[in-house]
Write a protein that holds these residues in place. Structure first.
Motif, PDB file in Angstrom:
ATOM      1  N   GLN A  98       0.808  -1.217   0.000  1.00 22.45           N
ATOM      2  CA  GLN A  98       0.000   0.000   0.000  1.00 22.45           C
ATOM      3  C   GLN A  98       0.840   1.265   0.000  1.00 22.45           C
ATOM      4  O   GLN A  98       0.324   2.338  -0.233  1.00 22.45           O
ATOM      5  CB  GLN A  98      -0.937  -0.002   1.213  1.00 22.45           C
ATOM      6  N   LYS A 132       5.250   8.889   5.989  1.00 23.70           N
ATOM      7  CA  LYS A 132       3.850   9.086   5.628  1.00 23.70           C
ATOM      8  C   LYS A 132       3.676  10.431   4.919  1.00 23.70           C
ATOM      9  O   LYS A 132       4.453  11.364   5.111  1.00 23.70           O
ATOM     10  CB  LYS A 132       2.956   9.036   6.868  1.00 23.70           C
ATOM     11  N   THR A 167       2.787   4.171  -1.351  1.00 19.37           N
ATOM     12  CA  THR A 167       2.807   4.788  -2.677  1.00 19.37           C
ATOM     13  C   THR A 167       4.217   5.245  -3.027  1.00 19.37           C
ATOM     14  O   THR A 167       4.881   5.913  -2.222  1.00 19.37           O
ATOM     15  CB  THR A 167       1.850   5.991  -2.710  1.00 19.37           C
ATOM     16  N   PHE A 194      -2.058  10.047  -6.020  1.00 13.99           N
ATOM     17  CA  PHE A 194      -2.266   8.715  -5.451  1.00 13.99           C
ATOM     18  C   PHE A 194      -1.988   8.648  -3.950  1.00 13.99           C
ATOM     19  O   PHE A 194      -2.215   7.616  -3.322  1.00 13.99           O
ATOM     20  CB  PHE A 194      -1.360   7.705  -6.170  1.00 13.99           C
ATOM     21  N   VAL A 195      -1.487   9.729  -3.391  1.00 16.73           N
ATOM     22  CA  VAL A 195      -1.166   9.747  -1.964  1.00 16.73           C
ATOM     23  C   VAL A 195      -2.408  10.130  -1.170  1.00 16.73           C
ATOM     24  O   VAL A 195      -3.082  11.104  -1.495  1.00 16.73           O
ATOM     25  CB  VAL A 195      -0.019  10.725  -1.667  1.00 16.73           C
ATOM     26  N   LYS A 196      -2.676   9.356  -0.099  1.00 22.34           N
ATOM     27  CA  LYS A 196      -3.789   9.656   0.786  1.00 22.34           C
ATOM     28  C   LYS A 196      -3.258  10.243   2.088  1.00 22.34           C
ATOM     29  O   LYS A 196      -2.120   9.959   2.477  1.00 22.34           O
ATOM     30  CB  LYS A 196      -4.608   8.394   1.061  1.00 22.34           C
ATOM     31  N   PRO A 197      -4.033  11.056   2.768  1.00 22.08           N
ATOM     32  CA  PRO A 197      -3.559  11.672   4.008  1.00 22.08           C
ATOM     33  C   PRO A 197      -3.075  10.634   5.020  1.00 22.08           C
ATOM     34  O   PRO A 197      -3.769   9.648   5.315  1.00 22.08           O
ATOM     35  CB  PRO A 197      -4.793  12.420   4.522  1.00 22.08           C
ATOM     36  N   ASN A 198      -1.853  10.839   5.526  1.00 21.09           N
ATOM     37  CA  ASN A 198      -1.220   9.983   6.543  1.00 21.09           C
ATOM     38  C   ASN A 198      -1.038   8.536   6.091  1.00 21.09           C
ATOM     39  O   ASN A 198      -0.837   7.647   6.908  1.00 21.09           O
ATOM     40  CB  ASN A 198      -2.017  10.016   7.852  1.00 21.09           C
ATOM     41  N   ALA A 199      -1.124   8.279   4.783  1.00 16.30           N
ATOM     42  CA  ALA A 199      -0.873   6.939   4.252  1.00 16.30           C
ATOM     43  C   ALA A 199       0.639   6.776   4.036  1.00 16.30           C
ATOM     44  O   ALA A 199       1.355   7.754   3.812  1.00 16.30           O
ATOM     45  CB  ALA A 199      -1.616   6.742   2.942  1.00 16.30           C
TER      46      ALA A 199
END
Length: 353
Positions: free
Chosen positions: A35, A296, A37, A331-336
């Motif tokens: 997961q 992150k 990125t 493609f980056v999600k918050p705090n991912a």
């Protein structure tokens, strides 16, 4: 025997449970790794910026008009060569005025007779040979005929079309002998040895716009030229919050309607953080950048300033040394979790764009 069997069964169950737990943890780790990125980052650093405001401008002819006749009639003379330069006062066209010329000749003959009559009556009046009323009627007749002659001359002048200023003609729209009306366009005339540059700037830069100040004009690949600000609109546009400005450019002509870049010097050079424009995520109320912290992606609100060919100035929101995501932004999600693939520099990214 039964007790030994139970112990063996219990041990097997424990080993199986531990194995399942280990596989589950391993699968979780694998999923977490998958997961993450892949992104490229740029390390925020300062760059010297020329504090220059860039605006889009339109070229407008210093003087421009459509050439129309003032009266209707048949063209007896037409001097409108396509694209020719003409001086002020050049006769461009004539409309048939034979009827007006005939009326003018008739009025001149009547005036000659009326003046002779007035002269005779004036002499008789001096010796009390006639009364004052008869002389006044003769004098009034002379004045009326003179007024008619002035009217006819004005009507004849309207049949001649002249260039009101020096300029360049456009394409001829009619042919000799055509019947024309005041709605007919003979051609266009534009003064192009000087042109106006109309452009707009944000209202926050209104203090920099002063009458007599100079701006730089860039047209295609030609060298920069200097134009002088001659006027501004008195009111800022309430929809765009922009101020409309007009500058005057002399020298080598530019075709009216052309697009130019206008550069306005806003002061001395400054050191600022510059980030590629495509790294910024526009929002309804703000602008965001993604900064990598502890593996992150962290979304931070930023404020922007000047725009350059290489990127945009960041005035607030990030600090020197921050790792800013420049590829894979969508493609980056918050705090991912994110994984840095490579560290780019501003020059490389500018060439790629």
């Amino acid at each position: 025997m039964v007790s030994v069997y139970k112990k063996i069964l219990f041990a097997s169950i424990c080993i199986f449970a531990l194995s399942c737990k280990s596989k589950k943890e391993e699968a979780t780790k694998q999923n977490t790794t998958q997961q993450a990125t892949l992104v490229d980052v740029i390390i925020a650093g300062t760059q010297q910026l020329s504090n220059t405001i860039e605006a889009n401008g339109n070229v407008v002819a210093n003087e421009s008009l459509e050439i129309h006749p003032e009266v209707s009639g048949r063209l007896t003379y037409l001097n409108v060569p396509d694209g020719a330069s003409v001086s002020a006062g050049t006769i461009l066209a004539k409309i048939n005025d034979a009827d007006l010329q005939a009326q003018l000749s008739k009025s001149k003959s009547q005036l000659s007779l009326a003046e002779k009559t007035e002269e005779r009556l004036r002499k008789l009046l001096a010796v009390n040979g006639i009364n004052q009323a008869d002389y006044d009627a003769a004098l009034n007749s002379v004045n009326n005929i003179k007024a008619d002659i002035q009217l006819l001359k004005a009507q004849i002048d309207k049949t001649v079309v002249k260039a009101p200023f020096a300029g360049v003609l456009g394409l001829r729209m009619v042919s000799p002998g055509a019947y024309i009306t005041p709605q007919t366009i003979l051609a266009t005339l534009q003064e192009t040895n000087k042109v106006k540059i109309d452009f707009t700037v944000p209202a926050i830069y209104a203090d920099l716009i002063k009458r007599g100040a100079t701006v730089s004009i860039i047209n295609n690949n030609e060298p920069k030229r200097t134009a002088v600000i001659v006027a501004t609109e008195t009111e800022i546009n309430t929809t765009t919050r922009n101020l409309k400005v007009r500058a005057l450019l002399g020298g080598v002509p530019i075709n009216p309607g052309a697009f130019v870049k206008v550069l306005i010097d806003a002061g001395k050079q400054i050191n600022s953080i510059v980030i590629p424009t495509n790294a910024i995520i526009p929002d309804a109320t703000s602008k965001k950048l993604i900064v990598v912290k502890n593996g992150k992606g962290t979304f931070v609100n930023v404020e922007t300033g000047l725009r350059t060919s290489s990127g945009v100035e960041i005035t607030k929101g990030i600090a020197v040394g921050d790792s800013v995501v420049v590829t894979g932004v969508l493609f980056v999600k918050p705090n991912a979790p994110v994984k840095i693939k490579s560290v780019k520099n501003l020059t490389e990214l500018t060439k790629e764009q």
